[in-house]
Design a protein around this motif. Structure first.
Motif, PDB file in Angstrom:
ATOM      1  N   MET A  14     -38.061   3.038  19.389  1.00  0.00           N
ATOM      2  CA  MET A  14     -38.811   2.363  20.520  1.00  0.00           C
ATOM      3  C   MET A  14     -38.266   1.110  20.648  1.00  0.00           C
ATOM      4  SD  MET A  14     -41.848   3.000  21.814  1.00  0.00           S
ATOM      5  CE  MET A  14     -42.991   1.784  22.623  1.00  0.00           C
ATOM      6  N   LEU A  15     -38.711   0.384  21.787  1.00  0.00           N
ATOM      7  CA  LEU A  15     -38.447  -0.768  22.186  1.00  0.00           C
ATOM      8  C   LEU A  15     -39.263  -1.759  21.673  1.00  0.00           C
ATOM      9  CD1 LEU A  15     -36.221  -2.498  24.259  1.00  0.00           C
ATOM     10  CD2 LEU A  15     -38.048  -2.131  25.889  1.00  0.00           C
ATOM     11  N   THR A  38     -51.478  -5.668  17.062  1.00  0.00           N
ATOM     12  CA  THR A  38     -52.981  -5.545  16.525  1.00  0.00           C
ATOM     13  C   THR A  38     -52.987  -4.750  15.290  1.00  0.00           C
ATOM     14  OG1 THR A  38     -53.461  -3.766  18.028  1.00  0.00           O
ATOM     15  CG2 THR A  38     -54.135  -5.711  18.816  1.00  0.00           C
ATOM     16  N   LYS A  39     -51.736  -4.584  14.594  1.00  0.00           N
ATOM     17  CA  LYS A  39     -52.097  -3.615  13.534  1.00  0.00           C
ATOM     18  C   LYS A  39     -52.739  -4.172  12.398  1.00  0.00           C
ATOM     19  CE  LYS A  39     -49.051  -1.180  10.129  1.00  0.00           C
ATOM     20  NZ  LYS A  39     -47.695  -1.076   9.508  1.00  0.00           N
ATOM     21  N   ALA A  40     -52.526  -5.401  11.989  1.00  0.00           N
ATOM     22  CA  ALA A  40     -53.473  -6.131  11.141  1.00  0.00           C
ATOM     23  C   ALA A  40     -55.057  -5.920  11.369  1.00  0.00           C
ATOM     24  CB  ALA A  40     -53.029  -7.685  10.916  1.00  0.00           C
ATOM     25  N   PRO A  50     -47.549   2.560  20.656  1.00  0.00           N
ATOM     26  CA  PRO A  50     -46.367   3.438  20.906  1.00  0.00           C
ATOM     27  C   PRO A  50     -46.308   4.988  21.210  1.00  0.00           C
ATOM     28  CG  PRO A  50     -46.549   3.150  18.714  1.00  0.00           C
ATOM     29  CD  PRO A  50     -47.625   2.195  19.145  1.00  0.00           C
ATOM     30  N   LEU A  51     -47.676   5.227  20.823  1.00  0.00           N
ATOM     31  CA  LEU A  51     -47.592   6.933  20.898  1.00  0.00           C
ATOM     32  C   LEU A  51     -47.380   7.602  22.153  1.00  0.00           C
ATOM     33  CD1 LEU A  51     -48.096   9.433  19.034  1.00  0.00           C
ATOM     34  CD2 LEU A  51     -50.547   9.294  20.119  1.00  0.00           C
ATOM     35  N   THR A  98     -47.382   3.360  10.732  1.00  0.00           N
ATOM     36  CA  THR A  98     -46.822   2.750  11.928  1.00  0.00           C
ATOM     37  C   THR A  98     -46.414   1.466  12.030  1.00  0.00           C
ATOM     38  OG1 THR A  98     -48.693   4.306  13.401  1.00  0.00           O
ATOM     39  CG2 THR A  98     -47.233   2.648  14.551  1.00  0.00           C
ATOM     40  N   PRO A  99     -44.846   1.113  12.546  1.00  0.00           N
ATOM     41  CA  PRO A  99     -44.545  -0.126  12.321  1.00  0.00           C
ATOM     42  C   PRO A  99     -45.140  -1.259  13.167  1.00  0.00           C
ATOM     43  CG  PRO A  99     -42.968   1.389  12.741  1.00  0.00           C
ATOM     44  CD  PRO A  99     -44.057   2.142  12.907  1.00  0.00           C
TER      45      PRO A  99
END
Length: 818
Positions: free
Chosen positions: A68-69, A283-285, A87-88, A277-278
């Protein structure tokens, strides 16, 4: 096969055929505007702005599969940007294209599949809509709901039309799938009677019927979280529902164990997917904290219910205690855990926009046109279904209040109210509500048909196993006509009108960005490179040949993806500059501050400030279009929070009218686009597109009338490209006090001419900095054909002298002595 099995197949076939028909209708409507997407010259025009960046991601994935970019150095010069999108959406599309192309897909395949992708996903929404409505009500409601969503207009259609390759339709599809599985999971969990005591005793029999649906709901929620960085929104909806259902069940003396267990399983599955997911667009956190909060809160709510029931507290204390704990938790988190506090406040403030943010079209309130309350957008998005769905809400709400309604129908109401709340603040969420409107309207429609006698008629046909037209009475026929004319036709008619066109760059912008691609120096970056992510706290190191292209943020992705050049600002609202909260803030350098600057010197200072290196400017080229010079100019000012005096009231024969004033005409945008950069020292026009109809003549007429101007009343190039240069310095001697003028006639690439001139009062000497070369372009630099048709003329008194200026003089800032 047994007769019972055959009967089941026969009963199912009409519904299966109905869903397939709905899918085909939806796909047909979405692929109508093929001619405006696949242009006759071979260009594929994607709609809007963000679809172009999704294309950027897909091209990168295909060229660097399966990577992924995660960082893009080809936008927001001179900073670059971390991946903004979850990313999905792009990874699935990129993988499909990579497989179809055997690992080396052609550009035509990439563009074609990407263009059809949203239309296919939009058509797929009919499937979870059918099952959600079926599991909430019955099969007939499911079929009608699938047909209604297939022909729905407004944002739902525009976000899934051919060429609108954006993640929004994936949001709708995955959130509806999540809701679909959640409806059945809650039903199964409630019916089976799941208790914590059973799980403690390793008795899982009651959990088995609901578990597959709980896991599938969690997977769908996880996938939804990977498709949109703001997907915590739907987790919040589920959390609100579970909290409300806890209150309702406790007040009715029912166990709430099944709610806590269901919520914990769903959120845990989604959390695992998020953790794997990397990146999630920054907003992962937030997702991790939100999902963990639900996993903790759900059993707490159930524990409170159990404890209060055992101690025989008044059952009406429960909602109050829950509210006190929620508010208390927020207050405590503010003191001991700022990150937890920011999580809660971010959920409530996510949809709120102020200042320049209100100029983002999709972020404006739904019931607003030009800042005024209006129901027109509501009709445009939902037609009659919007109003019919409101009737369904009233009826189902009354049923929930007066009767012991099912938990899944309570979820429908909570889901619907939460979407309405979001939609009223940002109109983009109308594409979510289209699903709710279809389900709720189908519910009303089937109820109406049942009242007209269709239920008895169908039962009679099933019992006799044959159809007799003599049994058809007038009211069932009337009810079908009402469904067609009132429920279906308005939406279908609106959709057919809407599907005749698509958005995206017009021909002027396509030509202008392609000109950039072919006629400006290579910035020295590989467009398809998988860029190394800078270490935390460090900036990306651009080559010395890199430069930015300054334009309004709307056009950043077009400049990047079509033009293969690096925009300073983009539709992520990066590089806009200005202020966000208060006029007292520093007016940060960026697109808004550059285009509203009140002098060339002020604008150039902005360009210099954009780049952290004091010896470099943030942009080499400036791209303007007539919309920036007219209708969009107010948006530029809005981002600075300083909109006063750009437009002034003027008394006319038609009464008082608001027109552009001195502050507008002094702005850099006006100096460039309206005045063609005449008289500017370091900015020159290098390209203009063909002429387009616009409000430009009106602006020039106002300038001539109010400020004694002599601008030609003509529309000029719709898009114009200017270059920022050092400028050649022409110096000479003239008698003290003489008015010295330097001028030349510029001919643009479309054959239009205008006079470029400057003037100065000599103090014995004079000096002019000029941006145009009279000798044409040189290799490796801008390949322009907008240039003087002759030498510069210097005049004062009766003195006339011609001066030629080379391109190298202009680029290096050389001094030419007369």
């Amino acid at each position: 096969m047994t007769n019972e099995g055959k009967d089941n197949i026969i009963n199912i076939l009409p519904y299966f055929a109905g869903v397939i028909l709905a899918f085909l209708i939806a796909l047909y409507i979405r692929t109508i505007p093929k001619a405006s997407v696949f242009l006759s010259n071979g260009f594929v025009r994607f709609g809007g702005n963000d679809p172009w960046y999704h294309l950027r991601n897909v091209e990168s994935i295909v060229n660097n599969f399966p990577n992924m970019l995660w960082f893009d150095a080809y936008t927001q010069y001179p900073n670059g940007t971390d991946q903004v999108f979850a990313p999905l959406f792009d990874l699935v599309l990129g993988t499909i294209i990579w497989i179809l192309g055997g690992g080396n897909p052609s550009q035509d395949l990439i563009y074609t599949v990407s263009a059809y992708y949203p239309a296919f996903l939009g058509a797929l929404v009919v499937v979870p809509t059918y099952f959600a409505a079926k599991w909430l009500f019955n099969r007939e409601t499911g079929i009608l709901a699938s047909l209604l969503i297939a022909i729905s207009s407004g944002q739902f259609l525009s976000r899934s039309i051919l060429g609108f390759n954006d993640h929004h339709i994936a949001e709708t599809l995955l959130s509806t799938i999540t809701a679909m599985f959640l409806i059945m999971a809650i039903r199964k969990a409630n019916d089976s009677g799941i208790f914590f005591d059973d799980l403690k005793g390793s008795r899982f029999e009651n959990l088995k019927p609901a578990l597959p649906y709980l896991v599938l709901s969690g997977i769908a929620l996880g996938a939804y979280s990977l498709a949109w960085k703001g997907a915590l929104f739907f987790s919040f909806i589920i959390g609100v529902y579970i909290a409300i259902q806890h209150v309702m069940d406790h007040l009715n003396g029912r166990s709430t164990d099944y709610l806590a267990i269901s919520g914990m399983v769903i959120f845990a599955v989604a959390l695992i997917i998020v953790l794997l997911t990397p990146h999630l667009g920054g907003t992962k956190a937030l997702h991790i904290k939100g999902l963990l909060a639900g996993i903790v809160a759900f059993p707490v709510l159930t524990g409170m219910s159990i404890a209060m029931s055992r101690k025989k507290f008044n059952k009406y204390y429960y909602p109050g205690l829950a509210a006190v704990l929620f508010v208390g938790g927020i207050i405590i988190s503010k003191q001991v855990s700022p990150s937890a506090y920011s999580l809660v406040t971010s959920v409530f403030s996510y949809f709120m926009r102020t200042g320049g943010g209100l100029t983002i079209a999709e972020a404006s309130p739904l019931l607003s046109m030009g800042g005024q309350f209006s129901l027109a957008p509501f009709w445009g998005n939902f037609t009659t279904l919007g109003y019919i769905s409101l009737l369904a809400i009233i009826f189902l709400g009354y049923e929930a209040f007066k009767k012991n309604t099912s938990p899944e129908r309570t979820f429908l109401l909570v889901w619907t109210f939460m979407i309405i709340w979001a939609m009223l603040q940002q109109n983009r969420f109308a594409y979510y509500y289209s699903v709710n409107a279809a389900i709720l309207s189908a519910y009303v429609g089937i109820k109406f048909m049942e009242l007209a006698g269709w239920k008895g008629l169908l039962e009679d046909i099933r019992s006799k196993n044959k159809f007799d037209i003599k049994n058809i009475k007038i009211w069932p026929v009337v009810s079908v006509l009402v469904i067609i004319l009132v429920f279906m036709y308005p939406s279908y008619n609106m959709s057919m009108q809407q599907s005749q066109y698509t958005g995206g760059p017009n021909g002027y912008w396509i030509e202008a960005t392609m000109w950039l691609n072919s006629n400006t120096p290579d910035p020295g970056l590989d467009y398809y490179e998988s860029y190394e992510v800078p270490a935390k706290g460090e900036s990306y190191q651009y080559p010395d040949t890199a430069y930015g292209v300054m334009s309004w943020w709307d056009y950043g992705h077009w400049i990047e993806v079509i033009g293969h050049r690096i925009p300073n600002a983009n539709p992520f609202q990066q590089g806009v500059g200005g202020r966000r909260n208060s006029i007292e803030e520093e007016n940060r350098p960026g697109a808004s501050t550059f285009f509203t600057a009140q002098s060339e010197e002020e604008a150039t200072a902005v360009l210099e400030a954009v780049h952290p290196d004091p010896d470099k400017a943030g942009a080499r080229y400036i791209v303007s279009d007539v919309e920036m010079a007219t209708g969009k100019f107010y948006a530029m000012a809005a981002w600075t929070l300083d909109t006063n005096d750009y437009y002034i009231p003027v008394q006319t024969d038609m009464g008082t009218q608001t027109v552009p004033g001195p502050r507008y005409f002094n702005s850099m945008e006006s100096r460039l686009h309206i005045f063609d950069a005449r008289g500017l020292e370091q900015y020159r026009m290098v390209y203009e597109s063909p002429v387009g109809n616009s409000a430009e003549i009106g602006y020039k007429n106002i300038y001539n009338a109010l400020f004694e101007g002599d601008l030609a009343l003509e529309n000029t190039g719709y898009v114009k490209i200017f270059e920022y240069v050092e400028g050649a310095q022409i110096v000479g001697e003239a008698p003290d006090g003489e008015d010295v003028v330097i001028s030349t006639t510029i001919m643009t690439n479309i054959g239009r001419t205008f006079v470029y001139s400057q003037s100065a009062v000599s103090d014995g000497t004079y000096s002019f900095t000029v941006p145009y070369s009279t000798q044409g372009p040189i290799e490796g630099e801008t390949q322009f054909d907008t240039m003087p048709i002759g030498a510069y003329k210097i005049t004062y008194g009766s003195f006339v002298e011609e001066v030629d200026v080379s391109e190298r003089d202009v680029l290096d800032g050389n001094v030419i002595e007369i």
